[in-house]
Design an enzyme around this catalytic site. Structure first.
Site, PDB file in Angstrom:
ATOM      1  N   CYS A 171      65.565 140.015 -18.248  1.00 50.28           N
ATOM      2  CA  CYS A 171      65.606 140.559 -16.891  1.00 50.28           C
ATOM      3  C   CYS A 171      67.045 140.522 -16.385  1.00 50.28           C
ATOM      4  O   CYS A 171      67.766 139.558 -16.623  1.00 50.28           O
ATOM      5  CB  CYS A 171      64.715 139.742 -15.946  1.00 50.28           C
ATOM      6  SG  CYS A 171      62.979 139.737 -16.424  1.00 50.28           S
ATOM      7  N   MET A 172      67.451 141.549 -15.683  1.00 52.66           N
ATOM      8  CA  MET A 172      68.796 141.596 -15.122  1.00 52.66           C
ATOM      9  C   MET A 172      68.953 140.574 -13.996  1.00 52.66           C
ATOM     10  O   MET A 172      69.992 139.955 -13.854  1.00 52.66           O
ATOM     11  CB  MET A 172      69.123 142.996 -14.599  1.00 52.66           C
ATOM     12  CG  MET A 172      69.232 144.047 -15.672  1.00 52.66           C
ATOM     13  SD  MET A 172      70.630 143.794 -16.779  1.00 52.66           S
ATOM     14  CE  MET A 172      71.994 144.046 -15.674  1.00 52.66           C
TER      15      MET A 172
END
Length: 137
Positions: free
Chosen positions: A53-54
């Site tokens: 996930c960013m």
């Protein structure tokens, strides 16, 4: 504030179907995310972090004695918290078999979000789904 425990996947889909434009859907996602139960700061550990996930994403999992699963999630991004709420509506307090029949990978399309979320959000959502499946094994 929305009580997420009162929203079933069918009610969620119906609510999204009433929203005509992306801005309304986006606001509803944010509202869902704002309704997540508090996440224990002590659970923001590397073990609970969701890779892929960013934004910062954490997830905890408990398997109850009756075979049902309880997840808690948190993120530092509002839209991701909304996506987590969508996932929790589909999976919390369900058995392994019930979670496997939810077709989590098709939620975007069912809710009309598919064309509006970036590739990085899709990848992050997929990472959360992968982690869910890993946890319930």
């Amino acid at each position: 504030m929305i009580n997420l425990e009162n929203i079933t996947p069918d009610v969620l889909a119906e609510n999204f179907s009433f929203l005509d434009n992306w801005e309304d859907k986006y606001r509803y996602l944010i509202e869902l995310g704002d309704s997540l139960p508090p996440f224990n700061p002590a659970d923001r550990t590397p073990e609970n972090r969701v890779d892929g996930c960013m934004s910062q994403v954490w997830m905890t999992h408990t398997r109850l004695e009756n075979g049902r699963h309880i997840f808690k999630m948190d993120s530092d991004a509002h839209i991701v918290r909304g996506l987590q709420a969508v996932l929790l509506i589909h999976i919390n307090n369900r058995t392994t078999d019930e979670i496997h029949t939810c077709a989590l990978n098709t939620i975007f399309e069912k809710l009309g979000l598919g064309e509006h979320l970036s590739g990085t959000r899709r990848n992050g959502f997929a990472a959360m789904i992968d982690r869910i499946y890993h946890e319930i094994i």
